[in-house]
Design a protein around this motif. Structure first.
Motif, PDB file in Angstrom:
ATOM      1  N   ALA A  64       0.830  -1.209   0.000  1.00 23.18           N
ATOM      2  CA  ALA A  64       0.000   0.000   0.000  1.00 23.18           C
ATOM      3  C   ALA A  64       0.862   1.256   0.000  1.00 23.18           C
ATOM      4  CB  ALA A  64      -0.940  -0.003   1.205  1.00 23.18           C
ATOM      5  N   VAL A  65       1.943   1.249   0.764  1.00 25.85           N
ATOM      6  CA  VAL A  65       2.867   2.388   0.792  1.00 25.85           C
ATOM      7  C   VAL A  65       3.490   2.616  -0.576  1.00 25.85           C
ATOM      8  CG1 VAL A  65       5.224   2.950   1.542  1.00 25.85           C
ATOM      9  CG2 VAL A  65       3.452   2.605   3.231  1.00 25.85           C
ATOM     10  N   LEU A  66       3.676   1.539  -1.330  1.00 27.16           N
ATOM     11  CA  LEU A  66       4.273   1.646  -2.656  1.00 27.16           C
ATOM     12  C   LEU A  66       3.279   2.097  -3.723  1.00 27.16           C
ATOM     13  CD1 LEU A  66       6.572  -1.525  -2.758  1.00 27.16           C
ATOM     14  CD2 LEU A  66       7.202   0.823  -2.196  1.00 27.16           C
ATOM     15  N   GLY A  67       2.021   2.328  -3.338  1.00 26.21           N
ATOM     16  CA  GLY A  67       1.050   2.880  -4.272  1.00 26.21           C
ATOM     17  C   GLY A  67       0.172   1.866  -4.971  1.00 26.21           C
ATOM     18  N   MET A  68       0.215   0.601  -4.508  1.00 24.55           N
ATOM     19  CA  MET A  68      -0.655  -0.412  -5.107  1.00 24.55           C
ATOM     20  C   MET A  68      -2.024  -0.391  -4.442  1.00 24.55           C
ATOM     21  SD  MET A  68       0.320  -2.122  -7.689  1.00 24.55           S
ATOM     22  CE  MET A  68      -0.825  -3.492  -7.608  1.00 24.55           C
ATOM     23  N   ASP A  69      -3.001  -1.021  -5.091  1.00 25.16           N
ATOM     24  CA  ASP A  69      -4.327  -1.138  -4.504  1.00 25.16           C
ATOM     25  C   ASP A  69      -4.212  -1.926  -3.201  1.00 25.16           C
ATOM     26  OD1 ASP A  69      -5.362   0.094  -6.822  1.00 25.16           O
ATOM     27  OD2 ASP A  69      -5.255  -1.822  -7.861  1.00 25.16           O
ATOM     28  N   TRP A  70      -4.714  -1.365  -2.144  1.00 22.81           N
ATOM     29  CA  TRP A  70      -4.371  -1.797  -0.797  1.00 22.81           C
ATOM     30  C   TRP A  70      -4.849  -3.196  -0.429  1.00 22.81           C
ATOM     31  CZ3 TRP A  70      -8.175  -2.745   2.959  1.00 22.81           C
ATOM     32  CH2 TRP A  70      -9.475  -2.433   2.579  1.00 22.81           C
ATOM     33  N   HIS A  71      -5.858  -3.730  -1.132  1.00 21.82           N
ATOM     34  CA  HIS A  71      -6.457  -4.986  -0.687  1.00 21.82           C
ATOM     35  C   HIS A  71      -6.370  -6.110  -1.708  1.00 21.82           C
ATOM     36  CE1 HIS A  71      -9.365  -3.698  -3.513  1.00 21.82           C
ATOM     37  NE2 HIS A  71     -10.290  -4.557  -3.174  1.00 21.82           N
ATOM     38  N   SER A  72      -5.882  -5.855  -2.903  1.00 21.28           N
ATOM     39  CA  SER A  72      -6.042  -6.823  -3.987  1.00 21.28           C
ATOM     40  C   SER A  72      -4.873  -7.777  -4.102  1.00 21.28           C
ATOM     41  CB  SER A  72      -6.226  -6.091  -5.322  1.00 21.28           C
ATOM     42  OG  SER A  72      -4.984  -5.582  -5.767  1.00 21.28           O
ATOM     43  N   SER A  73      -5.082  -8.835  -4.891  1.00 22.01           N
ATOM     44  CA  SER A  73      -4.052  -9.842  -5.129  1.00 22.01           C
ATOM     45  C   SER A  73      -2.866  -9.266  -5.897  1.00 22.01           C
ATOM     46  CB  SER A  73      -4.641 -11.011  -5.919  1.00 22.01           C
ATOM     47  OG  SER A  73      -5.091 -10.571  -7.197  1.00 22.01           O
ATOM     48  N   GLY A  74      -3.091  -8.164  -6.628  1.00 26.92           N
ATOM     49  CA  GLY A  74      -2.018  -7.587  -7.433  1.00 26.92           C
ATOM     50  C   GLY A  74      -0.835  -7.098  -6.624  1.00 26.92           C
ATOM     51  N   ILE A  75      -1.049  -6.852  -5.340  1.00 22.52           N
ATOM     52  CA  ILE A  75       0.062  -6.416  -4.482  1.00 22.52           C
ATOM     53  C   ILE A  75       1.191  -7.434  -4.505  1.00 22.52           C
ATOM     54  CG2 ILE A  75       0.676  -6.365  -2.018  1.00 22.52           C
ATOM     55  CD1 ILE A  75      -1.409  -4.323  -1.535  1.00 22.52           C
ATOM     56  N   THR A  76       0.853  -8.719  -4.473  1.00 17.84           N
ATOM     57  CA  THR A  76       1.877  -9.758  -4.381  1.00 17.84           C
ATOM     58  C   THR A  76       2.811  -9.720  -5.579  1.00 17.84           C
ATOM     59  OG1 THR A  76       0.197 -11.110  -3.281  1.00 17.84           O
ATOM     60  CG2 THR A  76       2.264 -12.194  -3.886  1.00 17.84           C
ATOM     61  N   THR A  77       2.244  -9.750  -6.773  1.00 17.25           N
ATOM     62  CA  THR A  77       3.044  -9.742  -7.994  1.00 17.25           C
ATOM     63  C   THR A  77       3.873  -8.474  -8.112  1.00 17.25           C
ATOM     64  OG1 THR A  77       1.313 -11.027  -9.097  1.00 17.25           O
ATOM     65  CG2 THR A  77       2.952  -9.970 -10.498  1.00 17.25           C
ATOM     66  N   SER A  78       3.249  -7.330  -7.874  1.00 16.27           N
ATOM     67  CA  SER A  78       3.928  -6.052  -8.096  1.00 16.27           C
ATOM     68  C   SER A  78       5.015  -5.798  -7.069  1.00 16.27           C
ATOM     69  CB  SER A  78       2.915  -4.907  -8.094  1.00 16.27           C
ATOM     70  OG  SER A  78       2.199  -4.877  -6.877  1.00 16.27           O
ATOM     71  N   VAL A  79       4.757  -6.127  -5.805  1.00 19.70           N
ATOM     72  CA  VAL A  79       5.768  -5.909  -4.763  1.00 19.70           C
ATOM     73  C   VAL A  79       6.984  -6.798  -4.998  1.00 19.70           C
ATOM     74  CG1 VAL A  79       6.288  -6.240  -2.313  1.00 19.70           C
ATOM     75  CG2 VAL A  79       4.204  -5.040  -2.996  1.00 19.70           C
ATOM     76  N   MET A  80       6.749  -8.067  -5.301  1.00 18.52           N
ATOM     77  CA  MET A  80       7.888  -8.963  -5.504  1.00 18.52           C
ATOM     78  C   MET A  80       8.656  -8.594  -6.773  1.00 18.52           C
ATOM     79  SD  MET A  80       7.817 -10.509  -2.765  1.00 18.52           S
ATOM     80  CE  MET A  80       9.360 -11.339  -3.135  1.00 18.52           C
ATOM     81  N   GLY A  81       7.934  -8.123  -7.800  1.00 15.35           N
ATOM     82  CA  GLY A  81       8.627  -7.644  -8.998  1.00 15.35           C
ATOM     83  C   GLY A  81       9.475  -6.424  -8.709  1.00 15.35           C
ATOM     84  N   ALA A  82       8.933  -5.498  -7.913  1.00 17.56           N
ATOM     85  CA  ALA A  82       9.679  -4.294  -7.544  1.00 17.56           C
ATOM     86  C   ALA A  82      10.922  -4.643  -6.739  1.00 17.56           C
ATOM     87  CB  ALA A  82       8.778  -3.342  -6.755  1.00 17.56           C
ATOM     88  N   LEU A  83      10.780  -5.591  -5.823  1.00 17.97           N
ATOM     89  CA  LEU A  83      11.926  -6.000  -5.010  1.00 17.97           C
ATOM     90  C   LEU A  83      12.996  -6.689  -5.861  1.00 17.97           C
ATOM     91  CD1 LEU A  83      10.251  -7.356  -1.738  1.00 17.97           C
ATOM     92  CD2 LEU A  83      11.564  -5.245  -2.030  1.00 17.97           C
TER      93      LEU A  83
END
Length: 406
Positions: A64-83
């Protein structure tokens, strides 16, 4: 075979989202994720990074801090890709590496582990085994209706690791995220998970449950496999399916103290402490939430929606991503890390103290629930001043008193 219930402590909804992360946000996510993780390493060590990644609420707050939708499954893919983009080319420096990803990238995990092991002297055989077993357990030993489609394996230079993987159930439109952490279990089929993050949907086939012993004995008679037993611990967190952020999703006392800290008079009060000449209240708001992601204790992440008030969300909830504020946050955090590396910790200490100051204000803070919608309205009205953007376009000034976001 009997069907068994998950009966752990916490689960959470993760609505499936199929959208993409626009380039302007993906670049910023990597640019901010890197110094956040580096700050944790400098302050607490590599093990603390893995511990945080294996906590689903911290992970959701981080996304959520990184600007992704706070509750959705997309956080997983996008955060790990960013890392992966932020950390892998700095392994010699930071000592942490991300393997795998979504779809075809998940199948490359063993090869990536072997290449890293050949380069570093880590035990590649054991690491590959750990990666494959974690995927097998979540896809086969626990048959909960979710097909694993994302598998990431995070390794430190000492050989410690964490797994973040996610399965989907297209019939229900839900996702389930699984968290693993080396050192937190003694067997892959004996209480292996640090957490399983998903919505409890009733009966499942769970061969890791202690009550499945008769079933496993029957399997052993046929297959002669040494299956162990134990129910994985599950954190049960009910994540709503609605996309917008509501007052019910947020701890208003915590959020209110952060917003109060970010007001002009509070910034002036703490000028000398913050050592950040010219930084405005909106940036302080973002920095305080980023500070909590770095330094906060587990109990502080029970309302991950609160962290979307740092940089909004790509779909405009609770408000468009303020790119100017985002960039300023990145620059300040990068600067603090660079100074800390050469022994000058003033900025890093100042950022850490933002968490302390917000918590001090929180003790006697009485939130006004009616102000929640006004805060969001103001953020949206002023979005064009902060370079607000969503996947739909750039924010525009209000016209004739009417708020226009895109």
């Amino acid at each position: 075979m009997p069907k068994l219930y998950f009966n752990g402590k916490r689960t959470a909804d993760l609505p499936l989202h199929y959208g993409h992360v626009p380039a302007w946000l993906a670049q910023r996510m990597s640019a901010l994720a890197g110094p956040v993780i580096e700050s944790i390493i400098l302050e607490y060590g590599h093990a603390a990074v893995l511990t945080r990644l294996s906590d689903p609420l911290w992970f959701q707050a981080f996304g959520a801090v990184l600007g992704m939708d706070w509750h959705s499954s997309g956080i997983t893919t996008s955060v790990m890709g960013a890392l992966k983009r932020a950390l892998n080319n700095r392994f010699d420096d930071l000592g942490i590496y991300v393997c795998g990803g979504k779809g075809k990238h998940s199948r490359e995990t063993p090869n990536e582990i072997v290449r890293l092991s050949d380069r570093t002297g880590l035990n590649g055989t054991e690491l590959v085994r750990s990666s494959k077993l974690s995927a097998k357990v979540d896809n086969t030993a626990v048959q909960d209706g979710f097909q694993v489609y994302l598998h990431t394996f995070v390794i430190t230079r000492s050989g410690e690791w964490a797994v973040i993987q996610q399965g989907m159930n297209e019939l229900t439109g839900m996702a389930r995220r699984y968290h693993w952490r080396s050192g937190m279990f003694t067997s892959f089929v004996e209480t292996p998970h640090s957490f399983i993050y998903g919505h409890n949907q009733g009966e499942i086939l769970n061969l890791t449950d202690k009550n499945a012993i008769s079933t496993k004995n029957a399997i052993l008679d046929v297959a002669h496999q040494d299956l162990q037993y134990m129910l994985p611990e599950i954190r049960k967190i009910v994540m709503p399916t609605h996309h917008n952020v509501t007052a019910a999703d947020v701890n208003l006392k915590r959020l209110g103290s952060i917003l109060a800290l970010a007001q002009e008079n509070e910034v002036r009060r703490f000028d000398d402490l913050l050592l950040m000449e010219g930084v405005g209240p909106r940036t302080i708001q973002s920095l305080t939430l980023v500070s909590e992601v770095i330094h906060g204790t587990p109990a502080r992440f029970t309302d991950p929606a609160r962290f979307s008030f740092a940089h909004g969300g790509k779909d405009g909830h609770p408000f468009p991503v303020p790119t100017k504020v985002y960039d300023e946050t990145i620059n300040i955090l990068k600067s603090s890390v660079e100074h800390a590396r050469i022994g000058d910790s003033d900025k890093a200490t100042a950022i850490k103290n933002l968490t302390v100051l917000a918590q001090q204000l929180e003790h006697n803070f009485e939130p006004d629930p009616s102000s929640f919608d006004k805060v969001i309205e103001k953020e949206r009205r002023d979005s064009h001043l902060y370079g607000g953007r969503t996947v739909f376009g750039k924010s525009k000034p209000p016209r004739n008193g009417q708020l226009k976001l895109f």
